[in-house]
Scaffold this active site. Sequence first.
Site, PDB file in Angstrom:
ATOM      1  N   GLN A  50       4.722 -16.887  27.282  1.00  8.39           N
ATOM      2  CA  GLN A  50       3.370 -16.867  26.743  1.00  8.39           C
ATOM      3  C   GLN A  50       2.514 -17.923  27.435  1.00  8.39           C
ATOM      4  OE1 GLN A  50       5.895 -16.911  24.165  1.00  8.39           O
ATOM      5  NE2 GLN A  50       5.612 -14.800  23.471  1.00  8.39           N
ATOM      6  N   CYS A  79       3.325 -18.509  17.348  1.00  7.94           N
ATOM      7  CA  CYS A  79       4.437 -18.840  18.234  1.00  7.94           C
ATOM      8  C   CYS A  79       4.895 -20.253  17.891  1.00  7.94           C
ATOM      9  CB  CYS A  79       3.990 -18.759  19.698  1.00  7.94           C
ATOM     10  SG  CYS A  79       5.299 -19.195  20.870  1.00  7.94           S
ATOM     11  N   HIS A 165       7.769  -9.199  11.881  1.00  8.34           N
ATOM     12  CA  HIS A 165       9.164  -9.311  12.312  1.00  8.34           C
ATOM     13  C   HIS A 165      10.043  -8.330  11.545  1.00  8.34           C
ATOM     14  CE1 HIS A 165       8.837 -13.107  14.648  1.00  8.34           C
ATOM     15  NE2 HIS A 165       7.830 -13.331  13.823  1.00  8.34           N
ATOM     16  N   GLU A 214      10.661  -9.588  21.728  1.00  7.43           N
ATOM     17  CA  GLU A 214       9.294  -9.863  21.300  1.00  7.43           C
ATOM     18  C   GLU A 214       8.300  -8.809  21.778  1.00  7.43           C
ATOM     19  OE1 GLU A 214       7.553 -13.755  21.338  1.00  7.43           O
ATOM     20  OE2 GLU A 214       9.457 -14.672  21.890  1.00  7.43           O
ATOM     21  N   ARG A 215       7.254  -8.620  20.974  1.00  3.79           N
ATOM     22  CA  ARG A 215       6.137  -7.775  21.390  1.00  3.79           C
ATOM     23  C   ARG A 215       5.483  -8.354  22.637  1.00  3.79           C
ATOM     24  NH1 ARG A 215       1.823  -7.514  16.655  1.00  3.79           N
ATOM     25  NH2 ARG A 215       2.072  -9.762  16.934  1.00  3.79           N
ATOM     26  N   CYS A 223      12.693 -17.892  20.072  1.00  2.00           N
ATOM     27  CA  CYS A 223      11.479 -17.461  19.370  1.00  2.00           C
ATOM     28  C   CYS A 223      11.422 -18.232  18.063  1.00  2.00           C
ATOM     29  CB  CYS A 223      11.510 -15.952  19.124  1.00  2.00           C
ATOM     30  SG  CYS A 223      10.076 -15.343  18.194  1.00  2.00           S
ATOM     31  N   GLY A 226      10.427 -16.118  15.139  1.00  4.00           N
ATOM     32  CA  GLY A 226      11.556 -15.220  14.920  1.00  4.00           C
ATOM     33  C   GLY A 226      12.708 -15.887  14.192  1.00  4.00           C
TER      34      GLY A 226
END
Length: 279
Positions: A50, A79, A165, A214-215, A223, A226
């Site tokens: 990212q 994030c 999620h 992840e998307r 993550c 996550g």
Amino acid sequence: MTSVRSLRFDKMHGAGNDFVVLDLRGGQPAPSPERVREMGNRHTGIGFDQLLTIEDSSRHDVVARYRIWNVDGSPAQQCGNGARCVAAWLQRDGAATGRHFLLDSPAGTIEVQRLDDGRYSLAMGRPEFAPARIPLRADAEATHYALSVPGGEVHFGAVSLGNPHAVLEVGSVDDTDVHLLGPMVQAREEFPEGVNVGFAEILAPDHIRLRVYERGVGETLACGSGACAAVAVLVRQGRVGRHVRVDLPGGTLEIQWPDDDAPIVLTGPTAFVFEGDYG
């Protein structure tokens, strides 16, 4: 022809989840999605999971605002690993002083604490389980949902930590085909905004292993949201306690969720890798 301005950046990572950080305070514009994709290319650009932009906040009690861009150029809402890196960047910059401060994220205000060992703890807000808040197309809220997929049925829990999620408990993360099941679940119409798919292996009530697809990125080494999502779902299912060590491919995170009405807290490391100019 309009020239493209050079961008000064820092490369950082949190438990292997890697980022490019741009200082856009003072009203500088964010890069276009096309340029984000160019920068994120690991062969011809800088490479990252990212991109994080640090911007001015309109609130006097908040150090800065940050936004998140996936490697495909799409925006993200939260994030956890990135937020820790933003916190560390702002402390090195001198904008954040003391051990406690606030950050604005796309998903809301984040409370930050710097620990004596150099790690950062973030209060990530309360997990949201209502299907409409995730969002998930379901008749009613449940601890377990099911989807029919080629080859059988998958069972999962679902939660929002500012981003959606789905969490699947598996016998072994090593033996799970994350790159097959991840995009398969992610593309389902039950998730109108897509979903981050976590695969959790329970080792003990206070210890799990996790892989996350992840998307807009694919599988990452770690993550943060996550990890929070996995613990929140597994707590609701009665599978783990409220203080859990989460081992991801890139490192270890610590998750605490004191009670249902409290924010979930993410603790983990950050690292500066290098800095440079792009463009």
